[in-house]
Design a protein around this motif. Sequence first.
Motif, PDB file in Angstrom:
ATOM      1  N   VAL A  66     -26.935 -10.487   9.266  1.00 35.35           N
ATOM      2  CA  VAL A  66     -25.528 -10.888   9.235  1.00 35.35           C
ATOM      3  C   VAL A  66     -24.677  -9.823   8.548  1.00 35.35           C
ATOM      4  CG1 VAL A  66     -23.892 -12.603   8.386  1.00 35.35           C
ATOM      5  CG2 VAL A  66     -26.074 -13.344   9.333  1.00 35.35           C
ATOM      6  N   ILE A  67     -25.202  -9.226   7.487  1.00 35.35           N
ATOM      7  CA  ILE A  67     -24.454  -8.162   6.810  1.00 35.35           C
ATOM      8  C   ILE A  67     -24.221  -6.989   7.756  1.00 35.35           C
ATOM      9  CG2 ILE A  67     -24.631  -6.398   4.996  1.00 35.35           C
ATOM     10  CD1 ILE A  67     -25.919  -8.627   3.243  1.00 35.35           C
ATOM     11  N   ASP A  68     -25.232  -6.642   8.555  1.00 37.58           N
ATOM     12  CA  ASP A  68     -25.039  -5.580   9.548  1.00 37.58           C
ATOM     13  C   ASP A  68     -23.889  -5.934  10.487  1.00 37.58           C
ATOM     14  OD1 ASP A  68     -27.038  -3.906   8.613  1.00 37.58           O
ATOM     15  OD2 ASP A  68     -28.558  -4.648  10.002  1.00 37.58           O
ATOM     16  N   SER A  69     -23.837  -7.184  10.927  1.00 37.11           N
ATOM     17  CA  SER A  69     -22.763  -7.627  11.804  1.00 37.11           C
ATOM     18  C   SER A  69     -21.420  -7.610  11.080  1.00 37.11           C
ATOM     19  CB  SER A  69     -23.060  -9.035  12.323  1.00 37.11           C
ATOM     20  OG  SER A  69     -21.963  -9.545  13.056  1.00 37.11           O
ATOM     21  N   LEU A  70     -21.384  -8.124   9.857  1.00 32.07           N
ATOM     22  CA  LEU A  70     -20.141  -8.166   9.090  1.00 32.07           C
ATOM     23  C   LEU A  70     -19.580  -6.766   8.864  1.00 32.07           C
ATOM     24  CD1 LEU A  70     -21.141 -10.833   6.413  1.00 32.07           C
ATOM     25  CD2 LEU A  70     -19.344 -11.103   8.138  1.00 32.07           C
ATOM     26  N   GLN A  71     -20.447  -5.844   8.516  1.00 33.12           N
ATOM     27  CA  GLN A  71     -19.977  -4.481   8.240  1.00 33.12           C
ATOM     28  C   GLN A  71     -19.517  -3.786   9.516  1.00 33.12           C
ATOM     29  OE1 GLN A  71     -23.152  -2.659   5.931  1.00 33.12           O
ATOM     30  NE2 GLN A  71     -22.379  -3.556   4.035  1.00 33.12           N
ATOM     31  N   LEU A  72     -20.221  -4.036  10.611  1.00 34.54           N
ATOM     32  CA  LEU A  72     -19.829  -3.437  11.891  1.00 34.54           C
ATOM     33  C   LEU A  72     -18.489  -3.985  12.368  1.00 34.54           C
ATOM     34  CD1 LEU A  72     -20.650  -1.666  14.383  1.00 34.54           C
ATOM     35  CD2 LEU A  72     -21.575  -3.788  15.358  1.00 34.54           C
ATOM     36  N   THR A  73     -18.349  -5.310  12.316  1.00 33.94           N
ATOM     37  CA  THR A  73     -17.140  -5.937  12.852  1.00 33.94           C
ATOM     38  C   THR A  73     -15.939  -5.746  11.935  1.00 33.94           C
ATOM     39  OG1 THR A  73     -17.791  -8.088  11.919  1.00 33.94           O
ATOM     40  CG2 THR A  73     -18.457  -7.618  14.184  1.00 33.94           C
ATOM     41  N   ALA A  74     -16.174  -5.417  10.665  1.00 39.58           N
ATOM     42  CA  ALA A  74     -15.075  -5.082   9.764  1.00 39.58           C
ATOM     43  C   ALA A  74     -14.496  -3.708  10.092  1.00 39.58           C
ATOM     44  CB  ALA A  74     -15.552  -5.119   8.315  1.00 39.58           C
ATOM     45  N   LYS A  75     -15.331  -2.861  10.673  1.00 40.68           N
ATOM     46  CA  LYS A  75     -14.925  -1.477  10.973  1.00 40.68           C
ATOM     47  C   LYS A  75     -14.408  -1.319  12.397  1.00 40.68           C
ATOM     48  CE  LYS A  75     -16.761   3.252  10.705  1.00 40.68           C
ATOM     49  NZ  LYS A  75     -17.959   4.077  10.424  1.00 40.68           N
ATOM     50  N   HIS A  76     -14.965  -2.079  13.335  1.00 39.23           N
ATOM     51  CA  HIS A  76     -14.608  -1.966  14.752  1.00 39.23           C
ATOM     52  C   HIS A  76     -14.149  -3.330  15.273  1.00 39.23           C
ATOM     53  CE1 HIS A  76     -16.496   2.011  14.935  1.00 39.23           C
ATOM     54  NE2 HIS A  76     -17.500   1.492  14.245  1.00 39.23           N
ATOM     55  N   LYS A  77     -13.314  -3.323  16.287  1.00 37.07           N
ATOM     56  CA  LYS A  77     -12.790  -4.570  16.849  1.00 37.07           C
ATOM     57  C   LYS A  77     -13.776  -5.140  17.874  1.00 37.07           C
ATOM     58  CE  LYS A  77      -7.947  -3.438  16.029  1.00 37.07           C
ATOM     59  NZ  LYS A  77      -6.604  -3.192  16.652  1.00 37.07           N
ATOM     60  N   VAL A  78     -14.923  -5.545  17.342  1.00 37.82           N
ATOM     61  CA  VAL A  78     -15.978  -6.113  18.175  1.00 37.82           C
ATOM     62  C   VAL A  78     -16.542  -7.353  17.508  1.00 37.82           C
ATOM     63  CG1 VAL A  78     -16.604  -3.887  19.196  1.00 37.82           C
ATOM     64  CG2 VAL A  78     -17.781  -4.668  17.115  1.00 37.82           C
ATOM     65  N   ALA A  79     -17.296  -8.112  18.287  1.00 39.71           N
ATOM     66  CA  ALA A  79     -18.069  -9.243  17.778  1.00 39.71           C
ATOM     67  C   ALA A  79     -19.512  -9.044  18.238  1.00 39.71           C
ATOM     68  CB  ALA A  79     -17.513 -10.555  18.320  1.00 39.71           C
ATOM     69  N   THR A  80     -20.441  -9.702  17.555  1.00 34.90           N
ATOM     70  CA  THR A  80     -21.850  -9.552  17.922  1.00 34.90           C
ATOM     71  C   THR A  80     -22.358 -10.840  18.575  1.00 34.90           C
ATOM     72  OG1 THR A  80     -22.539 -10.210  15.690  1.00 34.90           O
ATOM     73  CG2 THR A  80     -22.311  -7.853  16.126  1.00 34.90           C
ATOM     74  N   PRO A  81     -23.110 -10.728  19.676  1.00 36.09           N
ATOM     75  CA  PRO A  81     -23.587 -11.919  20.388  1.00 36.09           C
ATOM     76  C   PRO A  81     -24.787 -12.572  19.700  1.00 36.09           C
ATOM     77  CG  PRO A  81     -24.402  -9.946  21.459  1.00 36.09           C
ATOM     78  CD  PRO A  81     -23.502  -9.479  20.346  1.00 36.09           C
ATOM     79  N   VAL A  82     -25.257 -13.613  20.318  1.00 34.09           N
ATOM     80  CA  VAL A  82     -26.385 -14.378  19.784  1.00 34.09           C
ATOM     81  C   VAL A  82     -27.585 -13.464  19.514  1.00 34.09           C
ATOM     82  CG1 VAL A  82     -27.204 -14.994  22.113  1.00 34.09           C
ATOM     83  CG2 VAL A  82     -27.842 -16.415  20.163  1.00 34.09           C
ATOM     84  N   GLY A 131     -11.749 -10.644  21.420  1.00 38.59           N
ATOM     85  CA  GLY A 131     -10.760 -11.254  22.289  1.00 38.59           C
ATOM     86  C   GLY A 131      -9.331 -10.851  21.961  1.00 38.59           C
ATOM     87  N   SER A 132      -9.116 -10.413  20.730  1.00 38.85           N
ATOM     88  CA  SER A 132      -7.765  -9.998  20.320  1.00 38.85           C
ATOM     89  C   SER A 132      -7.363  -8.640  20.888  1.00 38.85           C
ATOM     90  CB  SER A 132      -7.689  -9.941  18.783  1.00 38.85           C
ATOM     91  OG  SER A 132      -8.629  -9.004  18.273  1.00 38.85           O
ATOM     92  N   VAL A 133      -8.331  -7.934  21.499  1.00 38.37           N
ATOM     93  CA  VAL A 133      -8.076  -6.604  22.059  1.00 38.37           C
ATOM     94  C   VAL A 133      -7.808  -6.736  23.550  1.00 38.37           C
ATOM     95  CG1 VAL A 133      -9.036  -4.294  22.435  1.00 38.37           C
ATOM     96  CG2 VAL A 133      -9.570  -5.538  20.328  1.00 38.37           C
ATOM     97  N   SER A 134      -6.636  -6.286  23.990  1.00 34.77           N
ATOM     98  CA  SER A 134      -6.300  -6.360  25.415  1.00 34.77           C
ATOM     99  C   SER A 134      -7.115  -5.339  26.201  1.00 34.77           C
ATOM    100  CB  SER A 134      -4.813  -6.080  25.617  1.00 34.77           C
ATOM    101  OG  SER A 134      -4.526  -4.717  25.323  1.00 34.77           O
ATOM    102  N   ASP A 135      -7.169  -5.523  27.520  1.00 39.03           N
ATOM    103  CA  ASP A 135      -7.876  -4.560  28.370  1.00 39.03           C
ATOM    104  C   ASP A 135      -7.256  -3.166  28.239  1.00 39.03           C
ATOM    105  OD1 ASP A 135      -9.615  -6.464  29.234  1.00 39.03           O
ATOM    106  OD2 ASP A 135      -8.769  -6.671  31.251  1.00 39.03           O
TER     107      ASP A 135
END
Length: 219
Positions: A162-178, A190-194
């Motif tokens: 989870v920390i890997d995900s938190l640190q990644l998503t804090a830096k880049h506008k991405v989310a991590t899947p299941v 989802g907040s990033v337009s095409d």
Amino acid sequence: MSLQIGDTAPDFEAETTHGPIKFHEWIGDGWAVFFSHPKDFTPVCTTELGYVAKLKPEFDRRNVKLIGLSVDPVENHAKWAVDIEETQGVAPNYPMIGDTDLRISKLYGMLPASASGDASARTPADNQTVRNVFVIGPDKKVKLLIVYPMTTGRNFDEVLRVIDSLQLTAKHKVATPVNWKQGEDVIISGSVSDEEAKKVYPDGWEAPRPYLRIVPQPR
């Protein structure tokens, strides 16, 4: 008080096995994992403390500090550390807070405000709600909160994931899947337009649905 994700982690001063600390000052500009234990010399917690000590280099690599808490006094923690080393192969190599007045446990909502009495007279059952994991970010906000029952050992490999995900998503506008792990594909937020996404990912993305835009993990 019931803490939620996004709340500021309450600051406090405490005695620990590594000396006195001021919590926010101790965290500094990095991350922290604060995990609590209902009582010293309890079997499940003994296994957890030893395993976390083995994982400490992984937390260090991610700029994450570790700190534990038990309602027993600091001198008891030192005695418990001997048992942990003998049974788990390694002693705690991070500070352990002594919360004998239950102040911090109450501050973090792990015990009710009405809880009182001599901590040494309290049983593990009295403190069974003190089985929490808090991940706290550099902004001192709670990023993750997990509460475990007395009989189930915590999964600290999952905390690292989870920390890997938190640190990644804090830096880049991405989310991590299941079940995501470091290095695997991620999802454009989802907040990033095409239009915005095309600037960051000029090679495009896989999109089984318009709202599900999959790209390689950013570096």
